[in-house]
Design a protein around this motif. Structure first.
Motif, PDB file in Angstrom:
ATOM      1  N   GLY A  18       0.925  -1.225  -0.091  1.00 36.79           N
ATOM      2  CA  GLY A  18      -0.089   0.212  -0.042  1.00 36.79           C
ATOM      3  C   GLY A  18       0.842   1.233  -0.035  1.00 36.79           C
ATOM      4  N   PRO A  19       0.318   2.492  -0.284  1.00 31.12           N
ATOM      5  CA  PRO A  19       0.835   3.616  -0.140  1.00 31.12           C
ATOM      6  C   PRO A  19       1.967   4.054   0.915  1.00 31.12           C
ATOM      7  CG  PRO A  19      -1.305   3.926  -1.005  1.00 31.12           C
ATOM      8  CD  PRO A  19      -1.084   2.616  -0.330  1.00 31.12           C
ATOM      9  N   VAL A  20       2.983   4.567   1.115  1.00 28.19           N
ATOM     10  CA  VAL A  20       3.687   4.985   1.980  1.00 28.19           C
ATOM     11  C   VAL A  20       3.934   6.232   2.015  1.00 28.19           C
ATOM     12  CG1 VAL A  20       4.609   2.568   2.315  1.00 28.19           C
ATOM     13  CG2 VAL A  20       5.873   4.082   0.747  1.00 28.19           C
ATOM     14  N   THR A  21       4.575   7.058   3.173  1.00 33.10           N
ATOM     15  CA  THR A  21       5.031   8.270   3.072  1.00 33.10           C
ATOM     16  C   THR A  21       6.245   8.301   2.892  1.00 33.10           C
ATOM     17  OG1 THR A  21       5.564   8.047   5.472  1.00 33.10           O
ATOM     18  CG2 THR A  21       3.474   9.000   4.928  1.00 33.10           C
ATOM     19  N   LEU A  22       7.116   9.415   2.597  1.00 36.59           N
ATOM     20  CA  LEU A  22       8.586   9.299   2.419  1.00 36.59           C
ATOM     21  C   LEU A  22       9.426   8.647   3.647  1.00 36.59           C
ATOM     22  CD1 LEU A  22      11.137  10.292   0.944  1.00 36.59           C
ATOM     23  CD2 LEU A  22      10.973  12.468   1.871  1.00 36.59           C
ATOM     24  N   GLU A  23       8.968   9.228   4.834  1.00 37.91           N
ATOM     25  CA  GLU A  23       9.511   8.598   6.040  1.00 37.91           C
ATOM     26  C   GLU A  23       9.508   7.178   6.212  1.00 37.91           C
ATOM     27  OE1 GLU A  23       7.390  11.173   5.845  1.00 37.91           O
ATOM     28  OE2 GLU A  23       8.490  12.826   6.495  1.00 37.91           O
ATOM     29  N   GLN A  24       8.442   6.643   5.628  1.00 39.32           N
ATOM     30  CA  GLN A  24       8.138   5.195   5.742  1.00 39.32           C
ATOM     31  C   GLN A  24       8.859   4.436   4.724  1.00 39.32           C
ATOM     32  OE1 GLN A  24       3.838   5.095   5.381  1.00 39.32           O
ATOM     33  NE2 GLN A  24       3.291   4.579   7.551  1.00 39.32           N
ATOM     34  N   ALA A  25       9.035   5.218   3.720  1.00 37.25           N
ATOM     35  CA  ALA A  25      10.064   4.594   2.417  1.00 37.25           C
ATOM     36  C   ALA A  25      11.346   4.456   2.745  1.00 37.25           C
ATOM     37  CB  ALA A  25       9.735   5.396   1.268  1.00 37.25           C
ATOM     38  N   ALA A  26      11.802   5.455   3.562  1.00 34.76           N
ATOM     39  CA  ALA A  26      13.378   5.562   3.921  1.00 34.76           C
ATOM     40  C   ALA A  26      13.439   4.548   5.085  1.00 34.76           C
ATOM     41  CB  ALA A  26      13.514   6.928   4.571  1.00 34.76           C
ATOM     42  N   THR A  27      12.588   4.354   6.195  1.00 34.47           N
ATOM     43  CA  THR A  27      12.495   3.466   6.911  1.00 34.47           C
ATOM     44  C   THR A  27      12.672   1.958   6.541  1.00 34.47           C
ATOM     45  OG1 THR A  27      11.279   4.859   8.684  1.00 34.47           O
ATOM     46  CG2 THR A  27      11.574   2.096   9.253  1.00 34.47           C
ATOM     47  N   SER A  28      11.883   1.603   5.530  1.00 33.47           N
ATOM     48  CA  SER A  28      11.720   0.266   4.653  1.00 33.47           C
ATOM     49  C   SER A  28      13.276  -0.001   4.378  1.00 33.47           C
ATOM     50  CB  SER A  28      10.610   0.241   3.664  1.00 33.47           C
ATOM     51  OG  SER A  28      10.993   1.145   2.668  1.00 33.47           O
ATOM     52  N   ILE A  29      13.930   0.817   3.725  1.00 30.87           N
ATOM     53  CA  ILE A  29      15.211   0.422   3.381  1.00 30.87           C
ATOM     54  C   ILE A  29      16.396   0.974   4.062  1.00 30.87           C
ATOM     55  CG2 ILE A  29      14.248   0.158   0.921  1.00 30.87           C
ATOM     56  CD1 ILE A  29      15.327   2.947   0.346  1.00 30.87           C
ATOM     57  N   GLY A  30      16.142   1.423   5.204  1.00 25.65           N
ATOM     58  CA  GLY A  30      17.140   1.879   6.332  1.00 25.65           C
ATOM     59  C   GLY A  30      18.064   3.062   5.705  1.00 25.65           C
ATOM     60  N   VAL A  31      17.535   4.047   5.162  1.00 24.56           N
ATOM     61  CA  VAL A  31      18.385   4.935   4.578  1.00 24.56           C
ATOM     62  C   VAL A  31      17.890   6.449   4.980  1.00 24.56           C
ATOM     63  CG1 VAL A  31      19.097   3.941   2.406  1.00 24.56           C
ATOM     64  CG2 VAL A  31      16.879   5.297   2.243  1.00 24.56           C
ATOM     65  N   LYS A  33      15.945  10.150   4.333  1.00 27.76           N
ATOM     66  CA  LYS A  33      14.802  10.499   3.798  1.00 27.76           C
ATOM     67  C   LYS A  33      15.541  10.993   2.241  1.00 27.76           C
ATOM     68  CE  LYS A  33      12.858  13.314   6.624  1.00 27.76           C
ATOM     69  NZ  LYS A  33      11.802  14.022   7.079  1.00 27.76           N
ATOM     70  N   SER A  34      16.697  11.803   2.276  1.00 30.82           N
ATOM     71  CA  SER A  34      17.136  12.439   1.064  1.00 30.82           C
ATOM     72  C   SER A  34      17.361  11.366  -0.069  1.00 30.82           C
ATOM     73  CB  SER A  34      18.246  13.253   1.285  1.00 30.82           C
ATOM     74  OG  SER A  34      19.399  12.495   1.816  1.00 30.82           O
ATOM     75  N   THR A  35      18.024  10.129   0.686  1.00 29.72           N
ATOM     76  CA  THR A  35      18.331   9.071  -0.312  1.00 29.72           C
ATOM     77  C   THR A  35      17.026   8.298  -0.920  1.00 29.72           C
ATOM     78  OG1 THR A  35      20.464   8.634   0.846  1.00 29.72           O
ATOM     79  CG2 THR A  35      19.580   6.913  -0.483  1.00 29.72           C
ATOM     80  N   ALA A  36      16.099   8.159   0.117  1.00 28.00           N
ATOM     81  CA  ALA A  36      14.920   7.458  -0.455  1.00 28.00           C
ATOM     82  C   ALA A  36      14.201   8.302  -1.480  1.00 28.00           C
ATOM     83  CB  ALA A  36      14.028   7.545   0.845  1.00 28.00           C
ATOM     84  N   LEU A  37      14.137   9.865  -1.156  1.00 32.14           N
ATOM     85  CA  LEU A  37      13.584  10.617  -2.148  1.00 32.14           C
ATOM     86  C   LEU A  37      14.155  10.509  -3.602  1.00 32.14           C
ATOM     87  CD1 LEU A  37      11.443  12.814  -2.742  1.00 32.14           C
ATOM     88  CD2 LEU A  37      13.061  14.424  -1.845  1.00 32.14           C
ATOM     89  N   ARG A  38      15.395  10.437  -3.752  1.00 32.71           N
ATOM     90  CA  ARG A  38      15.975  10.271  -4.869  1.00 32.71           C
ATOM     91  C   ARG A  38      15.872   8.971  -5.417  1.00 32.71           C
ATOM     92  NH1 ARG A  38      20.698  12.264  -2.107  1.00 32.71           N
ATOM     93  NH2 ARG A  38      21.365  10.088  -1.850  1.00 32.71           N
ATOM     94  N   LEU A  39      15.704   8.020  -4.791  1.00 31.38           N
ATOM     95  CA  LEU A  39      15.100   6.578  -5.433  1.00 31.38           C
ATOM     96  C   LEU A  39      13.650   6.736  -5.829  1.00 31.38           C
ATOM     97  CD1 LEU A  39      16.615   3.961  -2.752  1.00 31.38           C
ATOM     98  CD2 LEU A  39      17.357   4.324  -5.194  1.00 31.38           C
TER      99      LEU A  39
END
Length: 251
Positions: A18-31, A33-39
């Motif tokens: 399901g949909p995730v926030t930027l914070e949740q995305a970053a947490t899911s891959i352990g990086v 937020k800026s790295t998660a945002l680039r991905l």
């Protein structure tokens, strides 16, 4: 595998829930937020991710198009389609087709029953589930050779499923459904897929669903024959429809 590719694939996998926030995305891959945002932005550019108006991210349309293309390559789905449609019309319950991949069930087709459709329940097509925890999965595990089974504690149950020719959902199933499943056999008589009939437990009792097992077995047999398998005593031409004039090509 490069670290960026690994993170991107892990991130896509997490969006499957399901949909995730930027914070949740970053947490899911352990990086960070800026790295998660680039991905996420890179995946969005290629259509694999879509940004919602509330700034959450969900899977994009490119994922769906690739999934549909992959499913088209699983030819048992195409072979089974008319037989599943006929079974669905006769029983009115949800009808599913699944294959075994490693120790998981991959649902490759589904026709929603009248209760599921009315409730707007999401399709299971493309979803995975632990094979040992579902009736459709235990049918597929039962069709494996003895040395190919990874779930030793189910050996007695799988032997019973193999003798009976079908499986029923266990009471421990996490969803409030009742289900019966049967194998689709290929030319070597091994299960290449499994089909199932399921319904909400508050609408159809296990005992009522078991009454549909003859319909299910005949449908599974018809699909097996169309796929190139050998006939067994379960075949019932009148119930399942006309025997195909020619067996489907699997090339």
């Amino acid at each position: 595998m490069s670290q960026s590719v690994d993170r991107a694939l892990t991130l896509l996998g997490s969006l499957g829930d399901g949909p995730v926030t930027l914070e949740q995305a970053a947490t899911s891959i352990g990086v960070h937020k800026s790295t998660a945002l680039r991905l996420l932005r890179t995946l969005e550019e290629h259509g694999f991710v879509h940004r919602l108006s509330d700034r959450r991210y969900r899977l994009g349309g490119r994922v769906l198009s690739l999934a549909q293309a992959a499913l088209r390559e699983i030819d048992v789905r195409q072979v089974a389609a008319p037989y599943l449609a006929s079974l669905h019309e006769r029983c009115g319950c949800t009808v599913q087709l699944a294959v075994l991949q490693d120790d998981e069930v991959l649902y490759v087709d589904e026709l929603a029953g009248r209760w599921s459709a009315a409730a707007g329940l999401p399709t299971r097509i493309g979803r995975r589930a632990p094979a040992a925890g579902t009736a459709i999965g235990r049918v597929l595990l039962a069709g494996l050779p003895e040395d190919g089974r990874a779930v030793e504690e189910l050996s007695a149950d799988l032997a019973a499923v193999r003798r009976r020719g079908w499986a029923a959902e266990s009471a421990e199933h996490p969803e409030a459904v009742t289900c019966v499943a049967a194998p689709v056999a290929g030319s070597d008589r091994r299960a290449v897929a499994a089909c199932a009939i399921s319904a909400p437990r508050d609408r159809v009792s296990p005992a009522e669903l078991v009454k549909l097992v003859p319909e299910l077995l005949c449908t599974a047999e018809a699909i097996s024959l169309a796929y190139g398998g050998s006939p067994t005593p379960r075949w019932c031409e009148n119930r399942c429809g006309a025997r195909p004039a020619a067996r489907a090509s699997r090339t």
